[in-house]
Design a protein around this motif. Sequence first.
Motif, mmCIF file in Angstrom:
data_model
loop_
_atom_site.group_PDB
_atom_site.id
_atom_site.type_symbol
_atom_site.label_atom_id
_atom_site.label_comp_id
_atom_site.label_asym_id
_atom_site.label_seq_id
_atom_site.Cartn_x
_atom_site.Cartn_y
_atom_site.Cartn_z
ATOM 1 N N LEU A 163 87.229 -7.273 74.048
ATOM 2 C CA LEU A 163 88.570 -6.648 74.297
ATOM 3 C C LEU A 163 89.542 -7.790 75.252
ATOM 4 O O LEU A 163 90.728 -7.701 74.970
ATOM 5 N N ALA A 164 88.896 -8.549 76.021
ATOM 6 C CA ALA A 164 89.781 -9.318 76.830
ATOM 7 C C ALA A 164 90.282 -10.468 75.979
ATOM 8 O O ALA A 164 91.192 -11.170 76.184
ATOM 9 N N GLN A 165 89.628 -10.838 74.816
ATOM 10 C CA GLN A 165 89.992 -11.730 74.006
ATOM 11 C C GLN A 165 91.280 -11.074 73.046
ATOM 12 O O GLN A 165 91.961 -12.275 72.411
ATOM 13 N N PHE A 194 93.195 -10.216 81.650
ATOM 14 C CA PHE A 194 94.663 -10.440 82.567
ATOM 15 C C PHE A 194 95.027 -11.808 82.331
ATOM 16 O O PHE A 194 96.655 -11.829 82.188
ATOM 17 N N ARG A 195 94.636 -12.876 82.232
ATOM 18 C CA ARG A 195 95.411 -13.947 82.043
ATOM 19 C C ARG A 195 96.027 -14.119 80.718
ATOM 20 O O ARG A 195 97.325 -14.297 80.300
ATOM 21 N N ARG A 205 97.298 -8.242 89.497
ATOM 22 C CA ARG A 205 95.695 -7.789 89.426
ATOM 23 C C ARG A 205 94.729 -9.066 89.634
ATOM 24 O O ARG A 205 93.735 -9.024 90.491
ATOM 25 N N LEU A 206 95.090 -10.359 89.080
ATOM 26 C CA LEU A 206 94.318 -11.551 89.449
ATOM 27 C C LEU A 206 94.533 -11.991 90.995
ATOM 28 O O LEU A 206 93.369 -12.236 91.590
ATOM 29 N N CYS A 225 92.110 -18.775 86.123
ATOM 30 C CA CYS A 225 93.245 -18.122 85.307
ATOM 31 C C CYS A 225 94.474 -18.283 85.785
ATOM 32 O O CYS A 225 95.486 -18.353 85.030
ATOM 33 N N LEU A 226 94.725 -18.282 87.399
ATOM 34 C CA LEU A 226 95.867 -18.443 87.749
ATOM 35 C C LEU A 226 96.361 -19.843 87.654
ATOM 36 O O LEU A 226 97.707 -20.098 87.474
#
Length: 395
Positions: A163-165, A194-195, A205-206, A225-226
């Motif tokens: 799902l994240a992808q 999130f990214r 959220r990150l 990710c940030l």
Amino acid sequence: LCTNPPEGIHDQRSGCLEASRRLLAMGPEVIPFLENELMQETPVLDFLAMNTFGFMPSEKTAAILKEAIQRLDRSEETTRIRNKKVSALLALALQGDPAVVDLANSGRVYVGLDRHLYQKVPALAVISVLTAPDSISRLEKQIALYAGEDRYLDQLLAATFSLAQVAVPESFDTLSELSKHPEWPIRMATVDGFRRLGDRRSIDRLFEILRDEPDGRVRGEAALCLERLKPAEDYERLLAALETESYYPIRSTLYKIVAQIGGADAVPALLQHGGSQDLGDRRVLVTALGWTGSTRALPLIRQSVQDPSASVGMAALEALNRIGTPGAVDSLLAAVANPSIPVASTAVRLLVQRGERRAAPRIATRLLSRFLENDAPPRDREIIGIFARALVCLL
């Protein structure tokens, strides 16, 4: 073509690709032949049949692939059976059939997390990407089904990662809830989602994960990710996070983000973190200072060339080279005489890359003063070739 590639065919993989191309050119008439191969145990040819079916979308070929998947699920589980099931699932996904998402994350022969064929990406994630956006609702249903059952942790992990992808803004609430799951691998799997979303609430959220997450691995992933997002509007939040962060791998990432966003303006904040006892921290800090491109960073970078750790000294030279001002290049020239062989060798390499001819007499002096002595240690003698080739390049 597949089992014994003829002359002109590079390898077995190339032979199978050529075989698939020829079979596809024959049209639907080859379907019975390929279906028969799926029933056989001939190495390679059954995989060839499934891969070819992936590019022959029709109700007939989809039904054949689904039947093959069901038959494999009734088999005794082996590596070959698992790989065959993954290949059949991929073929069905190439046809765009979203039902493959459910078939991949269930069954007696479970392959949702298999990474063997896809360079460390779980099979379910590959299939979900191929069938997006139809795969999203199926993944969310799987998450709702598996979330409350500890015995289905693998299935939940596969669905969460997938799902994240393929996340869309509507996936935020599901990912946010999963980011609080008691098992860290589940929390880790949500971070990249999130990214990928990259909107304001996802970035927030990150930062929350970076601040509150108890597991360093998950927090480290949030920092990475940030780094990829580089949210310039959150520069002050990044500086605040750096002030309180004590875990070196995360600090190193924050150094990079601050330098990349702040540029020369980041130097004062980065200089406050000099003098760490952790050599890794010192090395990454001096690298980040080089990325700022600011001459205000030169004093600490020059000092770092003399660091007891050669890795820090080498990173300092790379930073000097990146800044590239006349003063920075002069410091590179001086480093040719550094007593540390790795540091001196790095200086020589960078000077040769710059075509800095002023380095030639310094390299010659270094060779004559130490390396060509009869009693030079064996390690020094091994470096003679490096310095001598550098000298030739600059003459």
